[in-house]
Motif scaffolding. Structure first.
Motif, PDB file in Angstrom:
ATOM      1  N   GLU A   1       0.840  -1.199   0.000  1.00  0.00           N
ATOM      2  CA  GLU A   1       0.000   0.000   0.000  1.00  0.00           C
ATOM      3  C   GLU A   1       0.879   1.255   0.000  1.00  0.00           C
ATOM      4  O   GLU A   1       1.778   1.408   0.819  1.00  0.00           O
ATOM      5  CB  GLU A   1      -0.903   0.008   1.236  1.00  0.00           C
ATOM      6  CG  GLU A   1      -1.906   1.157   1.245  1.00  0.00           C
ATOM      7  CD  GLU A   1      -2.863   1.097   2.417  1.00  0.00           C
ATOM      8  OE1 GLU A   1      -3.631   2.048   2.578  1.00  0.00           O
ATOM      9  OE2 GLU A   1      -2.825   0.097   3.162  1.00  0.00           O
ATOM     10  N   GLY A   2       0.579   2.131  -0.942  1.00  0.00           N
ATOM     11  CA  GLY A   2       1.323   3.386  -1.021  1.00  0.00           C
ATOM     12  C   GLY A   2       2.599   3.309  -1.839  1.00  0.00           C
ATOM     13  O   GLY A   2       3.317   4.300  -1.953  1.00  0.00           O
ATOM     14  N   TYR A   3       2.891   2.146  -2.427  1.00  0.00           N
ATOM     15  CA  TYR A   3       4.102   1.975  -3.240  1.00  0.00           C
ATOM     16  C   TYR A   3       3.722   1.402  -4.600  1.00  0.00           C
ATOM     17  O   TYR A   3       2.730   0.698  -4.733  1.00  0.00           O
ATOM     18  CB  TYR A   3       5.082   1.004  -2.581  1.00  0.00           C
ATOM     19  CG  TYR A   3       5.747   1.540  -1.340  1.00  0.00           C
ATOM     20  CD1 TYR A   3       7.013   2.114  -1.394  1.00  0.00           C
ATOM     21  CD2 TYR A   3       5.108   1.450  -0.106  1.00  0.00           C
ATOM     22  CE1 TYR A   3       7.630   2.592  -0.239  1.00  0.00           C
ATOM     23  CE2 TYR A   3       5.716   1.923   1.050  1.00  0.00           C
ATOM     24  CZ  TYR A   3       6.977   2.490   0.975  1.00  0.00           C
ATOM     25  OH  TYR A   3       7.579   2.966   2.106  1.00  0.00           O
ATOM     26  N   THR A   4       4.569   1.672  -5.585  1.00  0.00           N
ATOM     27  CA  THR A   4       4.400   1.060  -6.896  1.00  0.00           C
ATOM     28  C   THR A   4       5.748   0.546  -7.387  1.00  0.00           C
ATOM     29  O   THR A   4       6.794   1.147  -7.098  1.00  0.00           O
ATOM     30  CB  THR A   4       3.811   2.056  -7.918  1.00  0.00           C
ATOM     31  OG1 THR A   4       3.502   1.362  -9.127  1.00  0.00           O
ATOM     32  CG2 THR A   4       4.779   3.188  -8.241  1.00  0.00           C
ATOM     33  N   ALA A   5       5.738  -0.573  -8.111  1.00  0.00           N
ATOM     34  CA  ALA A   5       6.961  -1.096  -8.707  1.00  0.00           C
ATOM     35  C   ALA A   5       7.435  -0.134  -9.794  1.00  0.00           C
ATOM     36  O   ALA A   5       6.637   0.368 -10.587  1.00  0.00           O
ATOM     37  CB  ALA A   5       6.711  -2.482  -9.282  1.00  0.00           C
ATOM     38  N   LEU A   6       8.730   0.110  -9.826  1.00  0.00           N
ATOM     39  CA  LEU A   6       9.297   1.050 -10.797  1.00  0.00           C
ATOM     40  C   LEU A   6      10.135   0.311 -11.841  1.00  0.00           C
ATOM     41  O   LEU A   6      10.009   0.559 -13.042  1.00  0.00           O
ATOM     42  CB  LEU A   6      10.139   2.093 -10.062  1.00  0.00           C
ATOM     43  CG  LEU A   6      10.588   3.322 -10.815  1.00  0.00           C
ATOM     44  CD1 LEU A   6       9.400   4.071 -11.421  1.00  0.00           C
ATOM     45  CD2 LEU A   6      11.377   4.254  -9.887  1.00  0.00           C
ATOM     46  N   PHE A   7      10.980  -0.589 -11.396  1.00  0.00           N
ATOM     47  CA  PHE A   7      11.795  -1.416 -12.284  1.00  0.00           C
ATOM     48  C   PHE A   7      12.341  -2.580 -11.464  1.00  0.00           C
ATOM     49  O   PHE A   7      12.071  -2.678 -10.256  1.00  0.00           O
ATOM     50  CB  PHE A   7      12.945  -0.614 -12.929  1.00  0.00           C
ATOM     51  CG  PHE A   7      13.744   0.196 -11.955  1.00  0.00           C
ATOM     52  CD1 PHE A   7      14.720  -0.393 -11.162  1.00  0.00           C
ATOM     53  CD2 PHE A   7      13.528   1.558 -11.808  1.00  0.00           C
ATOM     54  CE1 PHE A   7      15.458   0.353 -10.258  1.00  0.00           C
ATOM     55  CE2 PHE A   7      14.253   2.305 -10.905  1.00  0.00           C
ATOM     56  CZ  PHE A   7      15.230   1.703 -10.123  1.00  0.00           C
ATOM     57  N   ALA A   8      13.094  -3.459 -12.109  1.00  0.00           N
ATOM     58  CA  ALA A   8      13.618  -4.641 -11.423  1.00  0.00           C
ATOM     59  C   ALA A   8      15.035  -4.927 -11.902  1.00  0.00           C
ATOM     60  O   ALA A   8      15.476  -4.420 -12.938  1.00  0.00           O
ATOM     61  CB  ALA A   8      12.717  -5.847 -11.661  1.00  0.00           C
ATOM     62  N   VAL A   9      15.748  -5.747 -11.128  1.00  0.00           N
ATOM     63  CA  VAL A   9      17.094  -6.184 -11.491  1.00  0.00           C
ATOM     64  C   VAL A   9      17.191  -7.686 -11.283  1.00  0.00           C
ATOM     65  O   VAL A   9      16.931  -8.185 -10.181  1.00  0.00           O
ATOM     66  CB  VAL A   9      18.174  -5.480 -10.632  1.00  0.00           C
ATOM     67  CG1 VAL A   9      19.576  -5.979 -11.024  1.00  0.00           C
ATOM     68  CG2 VAL A   9      18.102  -3.965 -10.791  1.00  0.00           C
ATOM     69  N   ALA A  10      17.544  -8.405 -12.338  1.00  0.00           N
ATOM     70  CA  ALA A  10      17.842  -9.827 -12.201  1.00  0.00           C
ATOM     71  C   ALA A  10      19.282  -9.956 -11.743  1.00  0.00           C
ATOM     72  O   ALA A  10      20.159  -9.204 -12.192  1.00  0.00           O
ATOM     73  CB  ALA A  10      17.647 -10.548 -13.534  1.00  0.00           C
ATOM     74  N   ILE A  11      19.541 -10.888 -10.820  1.00  0.00           N
ATOM     75  CA  ILE A  11      20.912 -11.117 -10.355  1.00  0.00           C
ATOM     76  C   ILE A  11      21.192 -12.618 -10.331  1.00  0.00           C
ATOM     77  O   ILE A  11      20.282 -13.431 -10.157  1.00  0.00           O
ATOM     78  CB  ILE A  11      21.188 -10.501  -8.970  1.00  0.00           C
ATOM     79  CG1 ILE A  11      20.223 -11.060  -7.911  1.00  0.00           C
ATOM     80  CG2 ILE A  11      21.114  -8.976  -9.026  1.00  0.00           C
ATOM     81  CD1 ILE A  11      20.548 -10.595  -6.482  1.00  0.00           C
ATOM     82  N   GLY A  12      22.444 -12.972 -10.521  1.00  0.00           N
ATOM     83  CA  GLY A  12      22.831 -14.379 -10.509  1.00  0.00           C
ATOM     84  C   GLY A  12      24.219 -14.546 -11.089  1.00  0.00           C
ATOM     85  O   GLY A  12      25.059 -13.650 -10.987  1.00  0.00           O
ATOM     86  N   ARG A  13      24.445 -15.703 -11.684  1.00  0.00           N
ATOM     87  CA  ARG A  13      25.729 -16.010 -12.321  1.00  0.00           C
ATOM     88  C   ARG A  13      25.495 -16.227 -13.810  1.00  0.00           C
ATOM     89  O   ARG A  13      24.597 -16.977 -14.202  1.00  0.00           O
ATOM     90  CB  ARG A  13      26.350 -17.268 -11.710  1.00  0.00           C
ATOM     91  CG  ARG A  13      26.471 -17.240 -10.195  1.00  0.00           C
ATOM     92  CD  ARG A  13      27.433 -16.181  -9.705  1.00  0.00           C
ATOM     93  NE  ARG A  13      27.523 -16.205  -8.233  1.00  0.00           N
ATOM     94  CZ  ARG A  13      28.099 -15.265  -7.501  1.00  0.00           C
ATOM     95  NH1 ARG A  13      28.647 -14.212  -8.091  1.00  0.00           N
ATOM     96  NH2 ARG A  13      28.136 -15.372  -6.196  1.00  0.00           N
ATOM     97  N   ARG A  14      26.293 -15.597 -14.614  1.00  0.00           N
ATOM     98  CA  ARG A  14      26.123 -15.675 -16.066  1.00  0.00           C
ATOM     99  C   ARG A  14      26.324 -17.087 -16.595  1.00  0.00           C
ATOM    100  O   ARG A  14      27.089 -17.876 -16.028  1.00  0.00           O
ATOM    101  CB  ARG A  14      27.105 -14.732 -16.762  1.00  0.00           C
ATOM    102  CG  ARG A  14      28.537 -15.233 -16.730  1.00  0.00           C
ATOM    103  CD  ARG A  14      29.519 -14.250 -17.304  1.00  0.00           C
ATOM    104  NE  ARG A  14      29.700 -13.103 -16.425  1.00  0.00           N
ATOM    105  CZ  ARG A  14      30.624 -12.163 -16.621  1.00  0.00           C
ATOM    106  NH1 ARG A  14      31.416 -12.223 -17.683  1.00  0.00           N
ATOM    107  NH2 ARG A  14      30.750 -11.169 -15.784  1.00  0.00           N
ATOM    108  N   ASP A  15      25.628 -17.388 -17.667  1.00  0.00           N
ATOM    109  CA  ASP A  15      25.904 -18.594 -18.428  1.00  0.00           C
ATOM    110  C   ASP A  15      27.234 -18.382 -19.154  1.00  0.00           C
ATOM    111  O   ASP A  15      27.510 -17.284 -19.664  1.00  0.00           O
ATOM    112  CB  ASP A  15      24.779 -18.842 -19.440  1.00  0.00           C
ATOM    113  CG  ASP A  15      24.949 -20.142 -20.191  1.00  0.00           C
ATOM    114  OD1 ASP A  15      25.809 -20.188 -21.092  1.00  0.00           O
ATOM    115  OD2 ASP A  15      24.229 -21.102 -19.876  1.00  0.00           O
ATOM    116  N   ALA A  16      28.059 -19.406 -19.177  1.00  0.00           N
ATOM    117  CA  ALA A  16      29.387 -19.285 -19.789  1.00  0.00           C
ATOM    118  C   ALA A  16      29.313 -18.872 -21.253  1.00  0.00           C
ATOM    119  O   ALA A  16      30.259 -18.279 -21.779  1.00  0.00           O
ATOM    120  CB  ALA A  16      30.136 -20.611 -19.653  1.00  0.00           C
ATOM    121  N   GLU A  17      28.187 -19.150 -21.896  1.00  0.00           N
ATOM    122  CA  GLU A  17      28.042 -18.838 -23.315  1.00  0.00           C
ATOM    123  C   GLU A  17      27.262 -17.541 -23.562  1.00  0.00           C
ATOM    124  O   GLU A  17      26.910 -17.260 -24.711  1.00  0.00           O
ATOM    125  CB  GLU A  17      27.321 -19.991 -24.032  1.00  0.00           C
ATOM    126  CG  GLU A  17      28.002 -21.346 -23.874  1.00  0.00           C
ATOM    127  CD  GLU A  17      29.424 -21.348 -24.414  1.00  0.00           C
ATOM    128  OE1 GLU A  17      29.649 -20.725 -25.465  1.00  0.00           O
ATOM    129  OE2 GLU A  17      30.297 -21.950 -23.767  1.00  0.00           O
TER     130      GLU A  17
END
Length: 199
Positions: free
Chosen positions: A161-177
């Motif tokens: 309540e009172g907030y809205t999503a603005l953007f997101a960030v995916a995080i993790g470990r890259r695929d080698a390719e």
């Protein structure tokens, strides 16, 4: 490693290794870093949701346009929310700030109206984004900032309540390719002379 080297190596990851998860203690460190993000007058008009639950991630992925695959592959997705209620901000955030910060807000921002204040608050969340991406780079965590989300749908999945999503960030470990990593696809930036002026 210098910060310049970190900047040269970090990139928007396009493909993650779904079998590599970020450890819980690292997630706790990222939470602490987000809490310490800078903002104008220490306004902190935000909320952050770190999602590692595959079911919730899948729901968010489905309302993230062309980002669906990378969200499902990534270890976590971090959603950045902004206060969307100026009265809430003034009652809850501003009321806790020192007199100088309150006076700045009242003298320079309040009279501009709700739309301008909302834009100003969104700018603060983008400051947190830059801080977070830099932290991820320094910790050798791969990341992908994503404005390509459907905020209303995110708000249905993560209702605050009172907030809205603005953007997101995916995080993790890259695929080698992953084709987008600098070793396979050199970074493309405008020349130093075009963007930097020294006086």
């Amino acid at each position: 490693m210098s910060f310049l080297e970190i900047a040269q190596e970090r990139y928007a990851t396009k493909k993650y290794n779904p079998n590599e998860k970020i450890a819980g203690e690292v997630i706790e460190e990222l939470k602490a870093i987000l809490r310490l993000s800078p903002s104008s007058i220490n306004s902190q008009p935000w909320k952050f949701t770190i999602v590692g639950n595959d079911e919730v991630k899948s729901k968010l992925a489905k309302v993230s346009y062309h980002n669906e695959e990378k969200i499902n592959q990534a270890s976590h997705i971090v959603v950045f929310h902004v206060i969307n209620d100026v009265t809430k901000f003034e009652n809850e955030n501003l009321s806790q700030l020192p007199e100088g910060a309150v006076n700045y807000y009242k003298q320079h921002l309040q009279s501009l109206g709700e739309e301008a204040i909302q834009t100003w608050m969104q700018h603060q969340v983008y400051l947190a984004l830059g801080f977070f991406l830099s932290a991820c780079g320094s910790m050798r965590i791969d990341s992908t900032p994503m404005e390509g989300i459907k905020p209303d749908e995110y708000n249905n999945i993560l209702p605050y309540e009172g907030y809205t999503a603005l953007f997101a960030v995916a995080i993790g470990r890259r695929d080698a390719e992953d084709f987008n990593q600098p070793s396979l696809k050199p970074k493309s930036r405008r020349s130093q002379e075009e963007i930097t002026i020294s006086l």
